[in-house]
Design a protein around this motif. Structure first.
Motif, mmCIF file in Angstrom:
data_model
loop_
_atom_site.group_PDB
_atom_site.id
_atom_site.type_symbol
_atom_site.label_atom_id
_atom_site.label_comp_id
_atom_site.label_asym_id
_atom_site.label_seq_id
_atom_site.Cartn_x
_atom_site.Cartn_y
_atom_site.Cartn_z
ATOM 1 N N UNK A 28 39.735 45.798 48.555
ATOM 2 C CA UNK A 28 40.771 45.280 49.462
ATOM 3 C C UNK A 28 42.099 45.071 48.749
ATOM 4 N N UNK A 29 42.043 44.572 47.504
ATOM 5 C CA UNK A 29 43.287 44.347 46.748
ATOM 6 C C UNK A 29 43.887 45.678 46.315
ATOM 7 N N UNK A 30 43.057 46.587 45.856
ATOM 8 C CA UNK A 30 43.556 47.903 45.448
ATOM 9 C C UNK A 30 44.159 48.642 46.635
ATOM 10 N N UNK A 31 43.526 48.533 47.800
ATOM 11 C CA UNK A 31 44.055 49.178 49.003
ATOM 12 C C UNK A 31 45.408 48.578 49.372
ATOM 13 N N UNK A 32 45.510 47.255 49.298
ATOM 14 C CA UNK A 32 46.782 46.588 49.623
ATOM 15 C C UNK A 32 47.891 47.051 48.680
ATOM 16 N N UNK A 33 47.580 47.173 47.405
ATOM 17 C CA UNK A 33 48.561 47.659 46.426
ATOM 18 C C UNK A 33 48.930 49.115 46.716
ATOM 19 N N UNK A 34 47.919 49.924 47.028
ATOM 20 C CA UNK A 34 48.166 51.334 47.309
ATOM 21 C C UNK A 34 49.038 51.496 48.548
ATOM 22 N N UNK A 36 46.907 52.151 41.725
ATOM 23 C CA UNK A 36 45.844 51.430 42.430
ATOM 24 C C UNK A 36 44.968 52.413 43.206
ATOM 25 N N UNK A 37 45.599 53.382 43.848
ATOM 26 C CA UNK A 37 44.828 54.390 44.580
ATOM 27 C C UNK A 37 44.036 55.260 43.612
ATOM 28 N N UNK A 38 44.617 55.531 42.448
ATOM 29 C CA UNK A 38 43.920 56.318 41.437
ATOM 30 C C UNK A 38 42.636 55.607 40.997
ATOM 31 N N UNK A 39 42.697 54.277 40.921
ATOM 32 C CA UNK A 39 41.512 53.517 40.570
ATOM 33 C C UNK A 39 40.426 53.669 41.641
ATOM 34 N N UNK A 40 40.839 53.682 42.899
ATOM 35 C CA UNK A 40 39.903 53.902 43.998
ATOM 36 C C UNK A 40 39.304 55.307 43.920
ATOM 37 N N UNK A 41 40.126 56.247 43.519
ATOM 38 C CA UNK A 41 39.644 57.625 43.361
ATOM 39 C C UNK A 41 38.522 57.687 42.329
ATOM 40 N N UNK A 42 38.757 57.108 41.155
ATOM 41 C CA UNK A 42 37.744 57.160 40.107
ATOM 42 C C UNK A 42 36.508 56.353 40.491
ATOM 43 N N UNK A 43 36.687 55.360 41.320
ATOM 44 C CA UNK A 43 35.560 54.524 41.745
ATOM 45 C C UNK A 43 34.627 55.278 42.697
ATOM 46 N N UNK A 44 35.201 56.170 43.515
ATOM 47 C CA UNK A 44 34.407 56.770 44.590
ATOM 48 C C UNK A 44 34.297 58.285 44.560
ATOM 49 N N UNK A 45 34.948 58.944 43.637
ATOM 50 C CA UNK A 45 34.948 60.415 43.674
ATOM 51 C C UNK A 45 33.547 61.004 43.549
ATOM 52 N N UNK A 46 32.703 60.437 42.682
ATOM 53 C CA UNK A 46 31.371 61.007 42.488
ATOM 54 C C UNK A 46 30.512 60.832 43.741
ATOM 55 N N UNK A 73 41.988 46.075 36.433
ATOM 56 C CA UNK A 73 41.935 46.863 37.676
ATOM 57 C C UNK A 73 40.508 47.278 38.008
ATOM 58 N N UNK A 74 39.697 47.499 36.964
ATOM 59 C CA UNK A 74 38.306 47.903 37.196
ATOM 60 C C UNK A 74 37.544 46.828 37.951
#
Length: 208
Positions: free
Chosen positions: A9-15, A22-32, A3-4
């Motif tokens: 685009x794929x994570x968004x589609x899954x979310x 999948x959305x949680x992965x986006x959160x950790x990717x962009x929270x900082x 997932x990392x």
């Protein structure tokens, strides 16, 4: 591929199909990045943490509105920016420009800005180099926060967060030419704001 490694685009589609992980992965990717962006608006650790959380809540709730060809990162910054502007309007809070607050995770991003603006120093002994770099980071942060909001936004997005000019244009909803113009004005302002500090550093180095 983990997932990392998956593109946004794929994570968004899954979310969009209800995959919270999948959305949680986006959160950790962009929270900082979102926290840093918001902090430069509000300059309050507590308020920035709250609005970072609110940004991702809004993003999850309105994910269906994100078009497949849109950048998730740009869209997320747009949400954060609207929330910041709304909060500033509600509270009529003037962001303090002459003070600086500490927060985790900012130093690495600031070093990118210093490199881009060619504000670094060379050929100093290692301990002195570290001390000088720390002083420089603080000086740059203070200078950035003295910029007007339009100039501060483009500096934070392009130099501190490393977003390309076209992404900055989308986030701020302004032409690319306007982004480039503001970046040029911001660089000139920062050089002026930091001139005295850099002169002092140069004198110290020459006297050693």
């Amino acid at each position: 591929m983990t997932r990392d490694d998956l593109p946004d685009s794929i994570l968004v589609a899954k979310a969009k199909r209800g995959d919270w992980s999948a959305f949680e992965q986006l959160f950790w990717r962009y929270q900082e990045r979102i926290y840093t962006f918001i902090w430069h608006f509000l300059q309050s650790k507590e308020a920035s943490e709250d609005l970072t959380q609110e940004t991702f809540i809004r993003a999850w709730e309105s994910l269906s509105n994100l078009k497949s060809n849109d950048s998730f990162q740009a869209w997320l910054h747009q949400i954060a920016r609207r929330l910041c502007l709304d909060k500033l309007r509600r509270t009529q809070w003037e962001t303090p420009m002459s003070t600086i607050a500490n927060h985790d995770g900012q130093e690495a991003s600031d070093s990118e800005a210093e490199s881009e603006l060619e504000l670094g120093s060379e050929n100093l002994p290692h301990p002195e180099q570290i001390a000088l770099e720390n002083e420089l980071k603080t000086a740059v942060r203070v200078a950035v926060n003295k910029l007007s909001q339009p100039l501060r936004e483009v500096v934070v997005l392009h130099y501190l967060e490393g977003l390309p000019v076209d992404e900055v244009s989308k986030i701020l909803d302004i032409p690319i030419g306007t982004v480039l113009s503001r970046l040029a004005r911001a660089r000139e302002s920062l050089r002026s704001l930091l001139a005295n500090y850099l002169d002092e550093v140069a004198n110290e180095v020459n006297n050693r």
